[in-house]
Design an enzyme around this catalytic site. Structure first.
Site, PDB file in Angstrom:
ATOM      1  N   GLU A   1       6.037 -71.152 -37.084  1.00 32.96           N
ATOM      2  CA  GLU A   1       4.653 -70.782 -36.739  1.00 32.96           C
ATOM      3  C   GLU A   1       3.649 -71.608 -37.537  1.00 32.96           C
ATOM      4  OE1 GLU A   1       2.318 -69.458 -35.239  1.00 32.96           O
ATOM      5  OE2 GLU A   1       3.008 -67.842 -33.944  1.00 32.96           O
TER       6      GLU A   1
ATOM      7  N   ASN B   1      -1.509 -61.601 -38.993  1.00 37.48           N
ATOM      8  CA  ASN B   1      -0.753 -62.526 -38.161  1.00 37.48           C
ATOM      9  C   ASN B   1      -1.490 -63.867 -38.108  1.00 37.48           C
ATOM     10  OD1 ASN B   1       1.538 -63.073 -36.577  1.00 37.48           O
ATOM     11  ND2 ASN B   1       0.385 -62.774 -34.695  1.00 37.48           N
TER      12      ASN B   1
ATOM     13  N   GLU C   1       4.833 -54.468 -32.616  1.00 32.75           N
ATOM     14  CA  GLU C   1       4.054 -55.000 -31.494  1.00 32.75           C
ATOM     15  C   GLU C   1       4.053 -54.056 -30.287  1.00 32.75           C
ATOM     16  OE1 GLU C   1       5.178 -59.028 -30.650  1.00 32.75           O
ATOM     17  OE2 GLU C   1       4.702 -59.725 -32.676  1.00 32.75           O
TER      18      GLU C   1
ATOM     19  N   ASN D   1      -3.239 -62.890 -31.773  1.00 33.39           N
ATOM     20  CA  ASN D   1      -2.650 -64.217 -31.880  1.00 33.39           C
ATOM     21  C   ASN D   1      -3.659 -65.307 -31.560  1.00 33.39           C
ATOM     22  OD1 ASN D   1      -0.200 -65.539 -32.562  1.00 33.39           O
ATOM     23  ND2 ASN D   1       0.914 -64.062 -31.307  1.00 33.39           N
TER      24      ASN D   1
ATOM     25  N   ASP E   1       0.633 -67.320 -27.032  1.00 33.27           N
ATOM     26  CA  ASP E   1       0.852 -67.258 -28.483  1.00 33.27           C
ATOM     27  C   ASP E   1      -0.163 -68.162 -29.177  1.00 33.27           C
ATOM     28  OD1 ASP E   1       2.035 -67.152 -31.118  1.00 33.27           O
ATOM     29  OD2 ASP E   1       3.935 -66.615 -30.201  1.00 33.27           O
TER      30      ASP E   1
END
Length: 290
Positions: free
Chosen positions: A17, A103, A122, A149, A199
């Site tokens: 990520e 996040n 989630e 996100n 995302d």
């Protein structure tokens, strides 16, 4: 236009990520959220340095400051000295339920951090979207998300995009440069289930929005009007974040995850969790410094 990204690092990350390019180093920083580590990848040599972190999982994202990086962790934001392998808790905007975590996030061009929180599993819509000002003031800009996100900002900074991952939608807001307030929330993209979930995201210098598809095997570029203009295919289903890099900012680096795949997808995707790259033709923008 349809392109295919190639794997530059078969990292086998559980949850890669938060790709972040540092022009002064000509290196790409990125995270593994579930095997908590900060990575530093040198495209010139193909070398990837990995710093394992003794932090609660999951991690969140990396952000830029003038002299260091910031890492969003379970308990707040940490100042990062990668070379010294040192972390220091800097700030904890903590009004969150215990079953949420920070996040994804980005810095805008007007002195604010935009940081989302998500329900750990989630499922419950208890995630919030925060604005953190230069003086440390924290404002809840929006809320009600199971998974916050991919914020991204237009080249002039006056439009903010936000991915409501579980809701399969990308929202668009107007951002006031003077006050930092968001307004005029509207739907920008609605994903169909077969597209996966939106995302991580980034914006190029033309204003095109690049959206990663979790469960969708790729990245799509949308014009500011919401029209598809390019598609990048990846040999991995769960595509998580992207950032432009290299000296000319024309290489799009893309992270992925090997966790949460079906057995059929795992058999099809031996490179899942790798770091990928492609040169799509557009030029990116450097992320602002907080």
């Amino acid at each position: 236009m349809r392109l295919t990204a190639h794997c530059v690092l078969p990292a086998a990350a559980r949850l890669g990520e938060s790709a972040l390019w540092l022009a002064e180093e000509q290196r790409l920083y990125w995270l593994d959220l579930k095997a908590p580590a900060i990575h530093r990848f040198d495209p010139a040599t193909g070398t990837d340095e990995r710093w394992e972190l003794a932090l609660e999982i999951p991690l969140g994202c990396l952000l830029r400051r003038a002299d260091d990086l910031l890492l969003a962790g379970r308990r707040g934001l940490y100042a990062v000295d990668f070379d010294a392998r040192a972390l220091r808790l800097w700030f904890d905007p903590n009004d969150r339920p215990v079953d949420t975590a920070f996040n994804d996030g980005k810095t805008d061009r007007f002195g604010h951090i935009w940081l989302g929180s998500s329900h750990i599993e989630e499922r419950e819509p208890i995630g919030k979207f925060y604005r953190i000002d230069r003086d440390g003031a924290v404002t809840v800009a929006d809320q009600g998300f199971p998974c916050s996100n991919g914020p991204a900002l237009s080249p002039d900074g006056t439009v903010l995009y936000f991915a409501d991952t579980v809701g399969l939608q990308v929202l668009r807001y107007d951002l006031d440069p003077k006050t930092g307030r968001l307004s005029n929330r509207r739907l920008f993209l609605q994903f169909a289930p077969e597209q996966g979930q939106p995302d991580g995201m980034t914006v190029d210098e033309e204003g095109g929005l690049w959206v990663c598809h979790w469960g969708g095997w790729g990245v799509t570029r949308y014009t500011p009007e919401g029209q598809v203009s390019a598609r990048i295919d990846l040999p991995a289903p769960n595509v998580t974040s992207c950032a432009f890099g290299d000296e000319d900012l024309r290489t799009l680096y893309i992270t992925s995850a090997k966790d949460d795949m079906s057995s059929a997808d795992a058999a099809r995707a031996p490179l899942a969790g790798g770091l990928f790259a492609v040169r799509p033709g557009q030029r990116g923008l450097l992320e602002p410094i907080f």
